[in-house]
Design an enzyme around this catalytic site. Sequence first.
Site, PDB file in Angstrom:
ATOM      1  N   GLY A  57      46.044  66.956  16.414  1.00  0.00           N
ATOM      2  CA  GLY A  57      44.715  66.307  17.895  1.00  0.00           C
ATOM      3  C   GLY A  57      45.127  66.174  18.819  1.00  0.00           C
ATOM      4  O   GLY A  57      45.737  67.179  20.179  1.00  0.00           O
ATOM      5  N   ASP A 114      45.280  62.099  19.847  1.00  0.00           N
ATOM      6  CA  ASP A 114      45.135  62.660  21.045  1.00  0.00           C
ATOM      7  C   ASP A 114      43.435  61.532  21.021  1.00  0.00           C
ATOM      8  O   ASP A 114      43.419  61.367  23.176  1.00  0.00           O
ATOM      9  CB  ASP A 114      43.847  63.622  20.049  1.00  0.00           C
ATOM     10  CG  ASP A 114      43.933  63.427  18.954  1.00  0.00           C
ATOM     11  OD1 ASP A 114      43.713  61.611  18.437  1.00  0.00           O
ATOM     12  OD2 ASP A 114      43.219  63.828  18.101  1.00  0.00           O
ATOM     13  N   ASP A 117      40.972  55.336  18.549  1.00  0.00           N
ATOM     14  CA  ASP A 117      39.544  54.922  18.252  1.00  0.00           C
ATOM     15  C   ASP A 117      39.479  53.737  17.621  1.00  0.00           C
ATOM     16  O   ASP A 117      39.225  52.525  17.911  1.00  0.00           O
ATOM     17  CB  ASP A 117      38.601  56.144  17.276  1.00  0.00           C
ATOM     18  CG  ASP A 117      37.653  55.882  16.735  1.00  0.00           C
ATOM     19  OD1 ASP A 117      36.765  55.051  17.216  1.00  0.00           O
ATOM     20  OD2 ASP A 117      36.982  56.664  15.757  1.00  0.00           O
ATOM     21  N   ARG A 179      40.008  73.060  18.285  1.00  0.00           N
ATOM     22  CA  ARG A 179      41.031  72.222  18.394  1.00  0.00           C
ATOM     23  C   ARG A 179      41.206  73.256  19.843  1.00  0.00           C
ATOM     24  O   ARG A 179      42.085  72.948  21.430  1.00  0.00           O
ATOM     25  CB  ARG A 179      41.976  72.457  17.913  1.00  0.00           C
ATOM     26  CG  ARG A 179      41.767  71.754  16.584  1.00  0.00           C
ATOM     27  CD  ARG A 179      43.531  71.292  15.629  1.00  0.00           C
ATOM     28  NE  ARG A 179      42.870  70.904  14.503  1.00  0.00           N
ATOM     29  CZ  ARG A 179      43.003  69.752  14.194  1.00  0.00           C
ATOM     30  NH1 ARG A 179      42.783  68.564  15.024  1.00  0.00           N
ATOM     31  NH2 ARG A 179      42.894  68.941  13.382  1.00  0.00           N
TER      32      ARG A 179
HETATM   33  P1  5GP Z   1      42.001  55.507  15.681  1.00  0.00           P
HETATM   34  O1  5GP Z   1      43.210  55.813  13.967  1.00  0.00           O
HETATM   35  O2  5GP Z   1      42.107  55.216  16.621  1.00  0.00           O
HETATM   36  O3  5GP Z   1      40.905  54.641  14.352  1.00  0.00           O
HETATM   37  O4  5GP Z   1      41.878  57.286  14.833  1.00  0.00           O
HETATM   38  C1  5GP Z   1      42.407  58.586  15.706  1.00  0.00           C
HETATM   39  C2  5GP Z   1      41.995  59.569  15.571  1.00  0.00           C
HETATM   40  O5  5GP Z   1      40.468  59.822  14.668  1.00  0.00           O
HETATM   41  C3  5GP Z   1      42.584  60.703  16.777  1.00  0.00           C
HETATM   42  O6  5GP Z   1      43.528  60.763  16.193  1.00  0.00           O
HETATM   43  C4  5GP Z   1      40.991  61.617  15.753  1.00  0.00           C
HETATM   44  O7  5GP Z   1      42.038  62.246  15.061  1.00  0.00           O
HETATM   45  C5  5GP Z   1      40.151  61.003  15.241  1.00  0.00           C
HETATM   46  N1  5GP Z   1      39.323  60.447  16.322  1.00  0.00           N
HETATM   47  C6  5GP Z   1      38.461  59.634  17.035  1.00  0.00           C
HETATM   48  N2  5GP Z   1      37.434  59.978  16.866  1.00  0.00           N
HETATM   49  C7  5GP Z   1      37.506  61.039  17.091  1.00  0.00           C
HETATM   50  C8  5GP Z   1      36.215  61.615  17.962  1.00  0.00           C
HETATM   51  O8  5GP Z   1      35.105  61.331  19.271  1.00  0.00           O
HETATM   52  N3  5GP Z   1      36.472  63.037  17.877  1.00  0.00           N
HETATM   53  C9  5GP Z   1      37.255  63.888  17.006  1.00  0.00           C
HETATM   54  N4  5GP Z   1      37.944  65.289  16.616  1.00  0.00           N
HETATM   55  N5  5GP Z   1      37.841  63.287  16.163  1.00  0.00           N
HETATM   56  C10 5GP Z   1      38.157  61.738  16.391  1.00  0.00           C
HETATM   57 MG    MG Z   2      44.363  62.405  14.915  1.00  0.00          MG
END
Ligand code: 5GP
Ligand code: MG
Length: 194
Positions: A57, A114, A117, A179
């Site tokens: 990402g 990227d 979340d 992407r």
């Molecule tokens: P975290 O570990 O903070 O939950 O997740 C982050 C990862 O989840 C990001 O690097 C991405 O790969 C994926 N992700 C979370 N939200 C989104 C979103 O709205 N769109 C996309 N394409 N990927 C997301």
């Molecule tokens: Mg990611």
Amino acid sequence: MAPDALRIHDDRLHEDIEKVLVPSAAIAARVRALAIAIGEDYSHADGRLTVVPVMTGSLLFAADLVRALPQRRMRIQLTTVSSYGGTHTATRGSAIVGALPKHLEGHHILIVDDILDSGGTLRLLRSEFIARGAADVRACVLLRKRIPSALSTPCEYVGFDIDDEFVVGYGLDYDDLYRNLPYVGTLRKDALSR
Ligand code: 5GP
Ligand code: MG
């Protein structure tokens, strides 16, 4: 980017986009501002900075960011964290895929991702790098969702806070598509169900 006159005009990818959340010019300006802040904070770290882009990402973001940073000695070591698979749009657990970056002892680590979340990715990588003897670990994300799990996860550099929507573009994918979009946007419902 090539001047428009040199590009083949074909906008098929854009037809799947519902709305543009962060235009490419706004991304470019924010990347420059982040690079100035990061460059100042790491001015002491010449030769001891390791940038760790989280694949896939952060591919575009990291490529633009490192070129905007002051031209000092730094290592770039990729890592891959899987937090969701294929066509699932909800984040689940996080796991490092493949080898971890090497020679982290005494290095200042800058994780580049990227989007923030659930925070699982950053928490996992931070604890791994600290356990491997990093001098310190900071994180830089292009996007952060305005949700409690993201806002409560420590992150030193944030490009943009966005609403809690599924976004694609500028490295972010849906089933490994989109992407290559130069901006960040949301997908049309019919593209999501395809
Ligand atoms: P975290 O570990 O903070 O939950 O997740 C982050 C990862 O989840 C990001 O690097 C991405 O790969 C994926 N992700 C979370 N939200 C989104 C979103 O709205 N769109 C996309 N394409 N990927 C997301
Ligand atoms: Mg990611």
